[in-house]
Structures are given as structure tokens and as C-alpha cells.
Write a protein that holds these residues in place. Structure first.
Motif, mmCIF file in Angstrom:
data_model
loop_
_atom_site.group_PDB
_atom_site.id
_atom_site.type_symbol
_atom_site.label_atom_id
_atom_site.label_comp_id
_atom_site.label_asym_id
_atom_site.label_seq_id
_atom_site.Cartn_x
_atom_site.Cartn_y
_atom_site.Cartn_z
ATOM 1 N N THR A 192 0.847 -1.191 0.000
ATOM 2 C CA THR A 192 0.000 0.000 0.000
ATOM 3 C C THR A 192 0.881 1.238 0.000
ATOM 4 N N ILE A 193 0.619 2.148 -0.929
ATOM 5 C CA ILE A 193 1.278 3.454 -0.947
ATOM 6 C C ILE A 193 0.185 4.511 -0.932
ATOM 7 N N THR A 194 0.128 5.275 0.145
ATOM 8 C CA THR A 194 -0.878 6.322 0.295
ATOM 9 C C THR A 194 -0.184 7.677 0.288
ATOM 10 N N CYS A 195 -0.533 8.518 -0.663
ATOM 11 C CA CYS A 195 0.080 9.837 -0.795
ATOM 12 C C CYS A 195 -0.972 10.927 -0.694
ATOM 13 N N LYS A 196 -0.509 12.146 -0.771
ATOM 14 C CA LYS A 196 -1.399 13.293 -0.866
ATOM 15 C C LYS A 196 -0.827 14.191 -1.949
ATOM 16 N N ALA A 197 -1.214 13.875 -3.178
ATOM 17 C CA ALA A 197 -0.735 14.616 -4.346
ATOM 18 C C ALA A 197 0.788 14.590 -4.451
ATOM 19 N N SER A 198 1.398 13.439 -4.170
ATOM 20 C CA SER A 198 2.851 13.329 -4.249
ATOM 21 C C SER A 198 3.323 13.386 -5.697
ATOM 22 N N ALA A 199 4.404 14.134 -5.928
ATOM 23 C CA ALA A 199 4.992 14.209 -7.265
ATOM 24 C C ALA A 199 6.088 13.169 -7.451
ATOM 25 N N HIS A 200 6.371 12.404 -6.405
ATOM 26 C CA HIS A 200 7.490 11.466 -6.463
ATOM 27 C C HIS A 200 7.073 10.056 -6.866
ATOM 28 N N VAL A 201 5.817 9.699 -6.628
ATOM 29 C CA VAL A 201 5.324 8.394 -7.066
ATOM 30 C C VAL A 201 4.782 8.570 -8.480
#
Length: 472
Positions: A192-201
Motif C-alpha cells: 500500500t502506498i498512500t500519498c497526498k498529491a505526491s509528485a514522487h510516485v
């Protein structure tokens, strides 16, 4: 006549497993020595501290003092769920002494299988090192990905994990992820990868990971706004056995469901898929999107179908034919059907309830004006256990009075199957989001027994799934 003490002691763990509140388990531990022997492992089997607990920070310290000072209790801990950390609790308790307390406690949790530690900035290298070296049975790890307190290289020491969840990972953690996935190898089953508008994933990042995730069974990518069909396509196409769960929430608006469908069909990537979660963007061409989704799921043996919108799509944005088609072709296996921010008509709801005989969980959005009339449409769902109804935001108008709302809710519950145990409607304070359904026995004027449903606060300390993540 048989007495309570005549119950075989082997049944006590089964009985105690149905006791949900830790306070009640504590009382059971004090009944007698026999109860203490069997209730203590249940009480300490899963320990958790949530931010909304009263005096949560003090409870954190008390819990870890107990685990550090009483190894005989810590040995029972299988699941450690920490979502709060007492930063600046009081001056006499320094940060270093707090970390030392955590490490001493973790060292005693030798049977720990699952650890959740999500407070931003609270993880330290010493805690992670202790988890990796002192908990040989650890299989699941959910952590905050802000590595301000540790060198991400320490994560590569976790080589026996079956489930990894990263919340808001920073660039340093993501840079370490390929090496970590390589170290985890074929044992890893869930990511699971949970982001908040990440530009790195990005797509390129997921393409890089794909060669290390060929045995993955459960994939959750949430809030990664730079990820499109290309990155997800690489992950599913490189999977050797086929995913069981695929959660795609809040990804790029450039995600082309048609292209993704073609990749999945070409590689038969969804041949084992049991659960899927998709997001539809507010500017999506709905007719084309729904057609591609139906084709995408054509051969998947689905049991769970979940659909979210990034915003309110307006009045009846998805045609009834889509819902009816999904129910007609896939409904025989559905156990959970969930939609969020997407309104359904009563006709579509009836199709779901009547064509999904195994349905146990239903979460839907309807017009508030339909709330009074909805009860008969739910009746065909004969195995329903959990029901949550949200009312459409733009059509709510004046809220119902508490008395009318309660009567409406009880009418809905009374029409549902006797299997229903949990009910929720919006998130209003009077019903605390989720309620447990109890059926109270009454006597009529002829002395015949009958039952009437009533709602009481739920006892389960777990967070309902739909409130775990704020959908993108």
C-alpha cells in the motif's frame, strides 16, 4: 441443572473473542484465575491507541510501561496499532527516555505479527531496529513514510514481511523502496502506498518497482496524482499469478481506463481478481468510462466492487444500465458493493439487492428525498450484514428532525434482513456514524413474542473502512 462453571474451559477463548470492548475483557480477567488465564491473551492480543481516545498520550505511556515491565503480558501481543505519540507530554519525561521505553516494550513483544505506527515524525531508528531484530514473527508493517527520525536504509532489514503499508512517504523512503522490495522478495503479498498529491510516485517509479513485485497479491495505490494507466499497467502485467485485490484511488486524471483494459485483457492480469476499487474523475466522459469498466471486469471473479468519485458528479451521473449490467453479470459473487460521492437511483439499488444473493456489505449514496422510500428496495438482500447510506449533498435541503430521522432509520432496518448487524446514515452526531443493530424481544397482547430493531452504539474499536482514508 448445568452451571456456568460447567462450560469446558476450551470454549472460553471462543466466547471471549466475541467481547469487543477492552474494558469488558479487563473485568473478565478479574473474575477468577481460570478466566484470567483465558481472557488475558484476548485482552492483549490486539492493543491500540487512537488520537480520539480520552487521554490518548497518557494511555500510550501507560501501555508501553506495562509492556516493558511485564513480559508475561507483552508476550500475548499479536497486533500493535499506534496512531498517536506523546510529543511534549511533560518535561520530566524526555524524548530519549520515551524512545527507550518503546524499545524495552517492543523487545518483550516477541510474538508480534502486525505493527501500525502512523504518527507523523514519531518513528525513530531505534524503534524500527527493535521491530526488525526483536520481533521474529512480524509479518505486517504500516508506518508513516516521513523519515525525519530514521535513515530509510533501516527498512531493508525487514525481510520477512508479507504486508507493507506506507503513508505519505517522502523522497528518501521512496528511493529506498526498490532495495526494500528486493530484500522482501517473494514473501511480500500486499503493498500500500498512500500519498497526498505526491509528485514522487510516478509511472516511471512503478515501472521500476514492477520487477520486484511479481508475486504480489494485493495492491493499493491511493492519492498518487502522477500515476496513470502506464505505471499500474506495468505492475499488473508483470505479476505472475494475478492480483487478488486492486485499489486505485485518486490517481491522475490522465488515467486511461480503455488502455488499461487492453493491457489487462492481453495479459489476463485480472483472472484471479476478487476485489477492485476505482475512482472516476468529475470531468470523465461517463458513458465511455462505464463501458470500459464493464469490459475490464468481464472475466474477473469479483466479490468486492467499490467506486469513488473525486467530487460530486451531479444528478444521476452514471446511468442505471451500468449498475444493472454489473449486477447481472458479476452480482452472483458480490459480497461487498460500495459507492461514494456517486448517487444511485432506487431502481439501480433494487437491481443490486435482488441480483446479488451473497451481498453482505452495502454502502450507497441516494437522494435524501428517496430515504423515506428506500426500505422496500433493500429487502431482497437476504444476507446483508452492514449497511451505510449517504444522502446526496446537493439535494439534501433542510435536514430531517431527529425524531423523523430515527423513525426513518428504524423503518429501513426493519425492512432489511435479520442478518443486518451494523447500520450507518451520513455522519450525523445522533447516530455516531455507525450503529449496532439489536433486536429486542417483546410480547404482544396474546403473549406471542416478536422482535423490534433498535440501534445502539457499536462496540468494535476498529475504524469503519470508509473512514480510514480521506478519499482523493
Amino acid at each position: 441443572m448445568a452451571q456456568f462453571l460447567d462450560i469446558p474451559v476450551e470454549l472460553l477463548p471462543i466466547i471471549f473473542s466475541f467481547v469487543l470492548k477492552p474494558h469488558y475483557l479487563t473485568v473478565l480477567c478479574l473474575v477468577n484465575k481460570t478466566f484470567n488465564v483465558f481472557a488475558t491473551p484476548v485482552l492483549y492480543g490486539r492493543v491500540c491507541v487512537f488520537p480520539w481516545h480520552r487521554d490518548a498520550k497518557s494511555k500510550f505511556v501507560s501501555l508501553f510501561c506495562t509492556l516493558a515491565d511485564y513480559p508475561r503480558l507483552a508476550v500475548h501481543v499479536r497486533n500493535l496499532d499506534i496512531r498517536v505519540f506523546p510529543k511534549g507530554l511533560h518535561s520530566s519525561f524526555s524524548h530519549l527516555s520515551l524512545l527507550d521505553l518503546c524499545v524495552r516494550a517492543i523487545k518483550n513483544c516477541v510474538n508480534l505479527k502486525s505493527c501500525t505506527w502512523t504518527r507523523d515524525g514519531s518513528l525513530h531508528a531505534t524503534v524500527l531496529e527493535s521491530l526488525s531484530s526483536d520481533c521474529p514473527q512480524l509479518e505486517e508493517l504500516e508506518i508513516n513514510g516521513n523519515s525525519v527520525g530514521y535513515d530509510p536504509v533501516v527498512l531493508t532489514r525487514f525481510q520477512k514481511l508479507q504486508k507493507i503499508s506506507l503513508i505519505m512517504p517522502n523522497r528518501s523512503v521512496l528511493d529506498t523502496l526498490p532495495a526494500w522490495m528486493f530484500a522482501a522478495g517473494a514473501r511480500l503479498r500486499s503493498l500500500t502506498i498512500t500519498c497526498k498529491a505526491s509528485a514522487h510516485v510516478t509511472d516511471a517509479f512503478l515501472e521500476l518497482l514492477s520487477s520486484y513485485l511479481t508475486d504480489l497479491e494485493h495492491l493499493f495505490i491511493v492519492g498518487c496524482s502522477k500515476v496513470t494507466h502506464r505505471g499500474i499497467g506495468a505492475l499488473v502485467a508483470g505479476n505472475r499469478k494475478g492480483l487478488l485485490t486492486l485499489n486505485l484511488e485518486g490517481l491522475s486524471q490522465s488515467f486511461d481506463i480503455g488502455t488499461f483494459k487492453n493491457v489487462c485483457h492481453h495479459t489476463q492480469a485480472l483472472r484471479r481478481l476478487r476485489s477492485i476499487t476505482l475512482t472516476v474523475h468529475v470531468h470523465t466522459t461517463i458513458i465511455e468510462w462505464t463501458r470500459n469498466v464493464k469490459d475490464l471486469l468481464e472475466t474477473a471473479p469479483l466479490e468486492v466492487f467499490q467506486l469513488y468519485s473525486t467530487d460530486e458528479l451531479g444528478d444521476f451521473p452514471i446511468p442505471d444500465d451500468f449498475w444493472k449490467g454489473i449486477a447481472a453479470t458479476r452480482g452472483s459473487r458480490f459480497k461487498r458493493f460500495s459507492v461514494y460521492r456517486i448517487q444511485m437511483t432506487l431502481a439501480a439499488l433494487q437491481s443490486i439487492c435482488s441480483r446479488c444473493p451473497r451481498l453482505e456489505q452495502l454502502l450507497v449514496v441516494v437522494d435524501q428525498r428517496d430515504l423515506i422510500a428506500i426500505a422496500p428496495f433493500l429487502a431482497p438482500a437476504e444476507n446483508l450484514r452492514t449497511l451505510h447510506i449517504n444522502t446526496h449533498g446537493k439535494a439534501r435541503g433542510s435536514p430531517m428532525s431527529p425524531s423523523i430521522m430515527m423513525q426513518t432509520v428504524l423503518d429501513i432496518v426493519s425492512h432489511c434482513s435479520l442478518t443486518l448487524t451494523h447500520f450507518g446514515c451520513d455522519t450525523t452526531a445522533w447516530q455516531a456514524s455507525w450503529q449496532h443493530v439489536q433486536r429486542v424481544v417483546h410480547l404482544d397482547e396474546n403473549g406471542e413474542k416478536y422482535t423490534l430493531p433498535t440501534l445502539v452504539p457499536r462496540e468494535n474499536p476498529d475504524i469503519p473502512e470508509q473512514f480510514l482514508v480521506v478519499r482523493a
